[in-house]
Scaffold this active site. Structure first.
Site, PDB file in Angstrom:
ATOM      1  N   ARG A 251      30.826  34.020  33.843  1.00 11.16           N
ATOM      2  CA  ARG A 251      30.971  33.655  35.066  1.00 11.16           C
ATOM      3  C   ARG A 251      29.956  32.690  35.591  1.00 11.16           C
ATOM      4  O   ARG A 251      28.556  33.123  35.267  1.00 11.16           O
ATOM      5  CB  ARG A 251      30.899  34.585  36.286  1.00 11.16           C
TER       6      ARG A 251
ATOM      7  N   ARG B   1      25.660  37.575  44.967  1.00 11.36           N
ATOM      8  CA  ARG B   1      26.861  36.788  44.124  1.00 11.36           C
ATOM      9  C   ARG B   1      26.586  35.187  44.567  1.00 11.36           C
ATOM     10  O   ARG B   1      25.949  35.052  45.577  1.00 11.36           O
ATOM     11  CB  ARG B   1      28.038  37.389  43.965  1.00 11.36           C
TER      12      ARG B   1
ATOM     13  N   LYS C 166      26.856  45.042  44.040  1.00 16.14           N
ATOM     14  CA  LYS C 166      26.981  43.819  44.200  1.00 16.14           C
ATOM     15  C   LYS C 166      26.855  43.400  45.795  1.00 16.14           C
ATOM     16  O   LYS C 166      26.948  44.403  46.522  1.00 16.14           O
ATOM     17  CB  LYS C 166      28.503  43.146  43.721  1.00 16.14           C
TER      18      LYS C 166
ATOM     19  N   LYS D 131      27.725  40.010  48.443  1.00 16.37           N
ATOM     20  CA  LYS D 131      28.387  39.133  48.767  1.00 16.37           C
ATOM     21  C   LYS D 131      27.960  38.312  49.839  1.00 16.37           C
ATOM     22  O   LYS D 131      28.316  39.047  51.070  1.00 16.37           O
ATOM     23  CB  LYS D 131      29.907  39.254  48.703  1.00 16.37           C
TER      24      LYS D 131
ATOM     25  N   CYS E 254      44.814  37.554  41.582  1.00 17.38           N
ATOM     26  CA  CYS E 254      43.576  37.803  40.902  1.00 17.38           C
ATOM     27  C   CYS E 254      43.676  37.573  39.384  1.00 17.38           C
ATOM     28  O   CYS E 254      45.083  37.498  38.747  1.00 17.38           O
ATOM     29  CB  CYS E 254      42.929  39.236  40.867  1.00 17.38           C
TER      30      CYS E 254
ATOM     31  N   CYS F  19      41.397  41.642  32.238  1.00 22.20           N
ATOM     32  CA  CYS F  19      40.445  42.545  33.320  1.00 22.20           C
ATOM     33  C   CYS F  19      40.613  44.073  32.694  1.00 22.20           C
ATOM     34  O   CYS F  19      41.747  44.622  32.757  1.00 22.20           O
ATOM     35  CB  CYS F  19      40.938  42.342  34.787  1.00 22.20           C
TER      36      CYS F  19
ATOM     37  N   CYS G  50      45.074  45.470  40.715  1.00 19.38           N
ATOM     38  CA  CYS G  50      44.639  46.871  41.022  1.00 19.38           C
ATOM     39  C   CYS G  50      44.093  46.757  42.545  1.00 19.38           C
ATOM     40  O   CYS G  50      43.721  45.799  43.154  1.00 19.38           O
ATOM     41  CB  CYS G  50      43.471  47.421  40.142  1.00 19.38           C
TER      42      CYS G  50
ATOM     43  N   CYS H 154      40.637  41.584  44.305  1.00 26.47           N
ATOM     44  CA  CYS H 154      39.668  40.471  44.009  1.00 26.47           C
ATOM     45  C   CYS H 154      40.367  39.155  44.408  1.00 26.47           C
ATOM     46  O   CYS H 154      39.651  38.169  44.699  1.00 26.47           O
ATOM     47  CB  CYS H 154      39.419  40.328  42.355  1.00 26.47           C
TER      48      CYS H 154
END
Ligand code: SRM
Ligand code: SF4
Length: 586
Positions: free
Chosen positions: A83, A152, A225, A227, A446, A452, A491, A495
């Site tokens: 990424r 991020r 993480k 954001k 996503c 994934c 899931c 995302c």
């Protein structure tokens, strides 16, 4: 790791999680990565896999490629997702072209625009990781901190409106904050950017002189993480309430007065763990523009010191706030900030623009928002978006922006470019944004299968087909012009941000989904579960029934999400089930 403060959600005696142990032993994210990079094996060991995320790459196992080896479950087929950060989604034509080239030469031939205005490549093999990172760096971008337990890619409204001082100043603030919160470790430079011949010389300018310590993060970085997004009240295109940290610009007469600070948003849930939940960020206080960096740093540091480091399921900022309580959390932030926070200004989000279509920039030029379905740039059969983009970028050399809806803006265009762009798109089997239904335009999926590792159901590969079947039903109901967000994920990690959209479709198990209703385009309200374990084949008629109910009972100008919220999801379900059973002429 230093002992946790006494009122931390993680008791000081709690055992650090495996990821924390990997960070502790890593010497600022180096660990065994250099050794394992040269060991000839197809992948890395577990601690390195965790550390690598902070360098912007995930070790993945393509489950379908694995099956293809001998027709049944067999050897893992390891490759890497990489990424690249693009703060505020701002790129040049050359940078996007170089990213497309990288996908062709070292990846799987496609690239993916993400829901956070970044770029993903898939299918890179271990032996090519180093040259990949070097090429990203040569392209004036970085993969450092695109993933991992750090700040991020920071999101910001990407619309280029010249003379709009508010937007311009906000966009500049995002660049400043992204630089401020970037990790300072030299590990990235030393591992990936050393001279391939000597192995010694640091290619990164100034890298060797930088202090090795992390003044903001410390040696173990953040518990999870983190954001951040910036938004305007009239344009929440970044979904600011879904972020750990949000800034809503407060402006009057073309001048930024300051920012309302939001904290603790996050979408991911683990259904089997009742302690997890999606949350919208809470309004914390107001800061003048000159305090944005300091308040962001204070919040990051509170999360660094009080976030849970033993249980990663509850380590995001939303859980830290939940455990401390909002008032205690605010008090801690004020302590780190060094002064009290002013109360929030009443300004709040009230508009949303995806910037798709043609718009004047205010300087005699135009920008064009091209809807890229699920952010995937590829050539498949007659649909040759990748080649079309090469032509547009090469011939017209526009500026480029990635939106937080996985789409592209081409900027600095002349009005005469309008026909040229349509011509190029059509010649490559790609529809212009004007030819796409609002239903498709406002949808997102996503990545999910096959790359994934957390996917339990399909998403990107099946949403276009679902929309194909829904479009005629929507047209029959006379709702073709209505805009509502439909977001699908493979899931519950969410995302594509399905939990604040009008319609959320979340993978439950193979081929089955949970439907959520009652969020809205504005992104400031969570939706509610409507039906669970719905087979993919039933999604179209289940959603058609909901839309039939909306059509029959909505108030004038009421949006789908607002309607479901007002009527109540349970009442919509009763109505829709009767419609499906024929009792209402369905
Ligand atoms: Fe995400 C993990 C893809 C935006 C919540 N996400 C993943 C991983 C890395 C899977 C993994 O851990 O092994 C996925 C890689 C799949 C692949 O093959 O490419 C993945 N997430 C994505 C992207 C590419 C989806 C997309 O279609 O664009 C987005 C990349 C954004 C970026 O550029 O940084 C992406 N992920 C999000 C968002 C939306 C957002 O941030 O606005 C969320 C919900 C907001 C949030 O963070 O709460 C999100 N991703 C997660 C979670 C759940 C986190 C949690 O707190 O529970 C995971 C799993 C985890 O972290 O354990 C995850
Ligand atoms: Fe993977 Fe789940 Fe995120 Fe989709 S929502 S990309 S399936 S982690």
């Amino acid at each position: 790791m230093a002992d946790a403060p006494p009122d931390s959600p993680a008791p000081a005696t709690a055992k650090p999680s495996a990821v924390e142990l990997a960070k502790i032993a890593s010497n600022y994210l180096v660990g065994d990565i250099p050794k394992e990079l040269a060991d000839g094996a197809p992948g890395f060991g577990k601690p390195s896999v965790q550390l690598l995320k902070n360098h912007g790459t995930y070790q993945q196992d393509d489950r379908e490629a694995r099956k293809a080896v001998d027709g049944k479950k067999s050897e893992r087929q390891i490759s890497f997702m990489i990424r690249t950060c693009v703060p505020g989604g701002k790129l040049t034509a050359e940078q996007l072209l170089a990213a497309i080239d990288l996908g062709d030469e070292l990846g799987n031939g496609t690239i993916r625009l993400t829901t956070r205005q970044a770029i993903q490549h898939h299918g890179v093999v271990k032996g090519e990781l180093k040259s990949f990172m070097q090429r990203v760096h040569a392209n004036q971008l970085t993969t450092l901190a695109a993933c991992g337990d750090v700040e991020r890619n920071i999101m910001c409204c990407p619309a280029p409106i010249h003379g709009d001082r508010v937007r311009e100043e906000m966009q500049a603030k995002v660049d400043e904050l992204a630089r401020h919160l970037a990790p300072r470790t030299r590990a990235y430079y030393e591992i990936w950017l050393t001279d391939p011949d000597t192995g010694e010389k640091t290619l990164a300018a100034g890298g060797a002189k930088e202090a090795e310590v992390e003044p903001i993060y410390g040696p173990t970085y953040l518990p999870r993480k983190f954001k951040t997004a910036f938004a305007l009240p009239e344009d929440n295109c970044t979904d600011v309430y879904a972020n750990d940290l949000g800034f809503i610009v407060v402006h009057e007469n073309g001048k930024i007065l300051g920012y309302n600070v939001l904290a603790g948003g996050g979408m991911g849930v683990t259904p089997s763990a009742a302690k997890t939940f999606p949350a919208l960020a809470k309004r914390l206080g107001f800061v003048p523009p000159e305090d944005v960096l300091a308040i962001a740093e204070a919040i990051v540091k509170v999360q660094r010191d009080y976030g849970n480091r033993s249980d990663r399921k509850v380590a995001r900022l939303k859980y830290t706030i939940h455990t401390l309580g909002l008032d205690n959390f605010r008090a801690k932030v004020e302590e780190y900030f060094g002064k009290p926070l002013a109360p929030c200004h009443p300004a709040d989000v009230h508009g949303f623009d995806d910037h798709i279509g043609w718009f004047p920039q205010g300087d005699g030029k135009y920008f064009y928002g091209l809807n890229v379905e699920n952010g995937r740039i590829h050539d498949t059969g007659d649909f040759r978006l990748k080649t079309a983009l090469r032509r547009i970028l090469g011939d017209l050399k526009p500026g480029v922006r990635i939106t937080s809806h996985q789409s592209l803006l081409f900027t600095d265009l002349a009005i005469t470019d309008r026909e040229r762009i349509a011509e190029i798109l059509h010649a490559h089997g790609v529809k212009t944004s004007e030819e796409i239904s609002p239903l498709r335009r406002w949808s997102m999926a996503c990545v999910a299968l096959p790359t994934c590792g957390l996917a339990v159901a399909e998403s990107e590969r099946v949403l276009p087909g679902l929309i194909d079947s829904l479009e005629p039903e929507v047209a029959k109901l006379g709702l073709s012009h209505d805009a509502f967000t439909l977001r699908m994920t493979g899931c519950p990690n969410a995302c594509a941000r399905p939990y604040n959209s009008d319609i959320g479709i979340v993978g439950r198990t193979a081929g089955k989904y949970t439907i959520f209703l009652g969020g809205r385009l504005l992104g400031d309200r969570l939706n509610e579960e409507y039906k669970d374990v719905v087979p993919f084949e039933h999604l179209c008629h289940e959603l058609t029934a909901v839309l039939a109910c909306y059509k029959a009972e909505r108030k004038p100008a009421e949006t789908l999400g607002d309607f479901c919220h007002r009527k109540g999801v349970a009442n919509v379900r009763t109505w829709a089930d009767e419609w499906l059973a024929g009792a209402r002429g369905g």
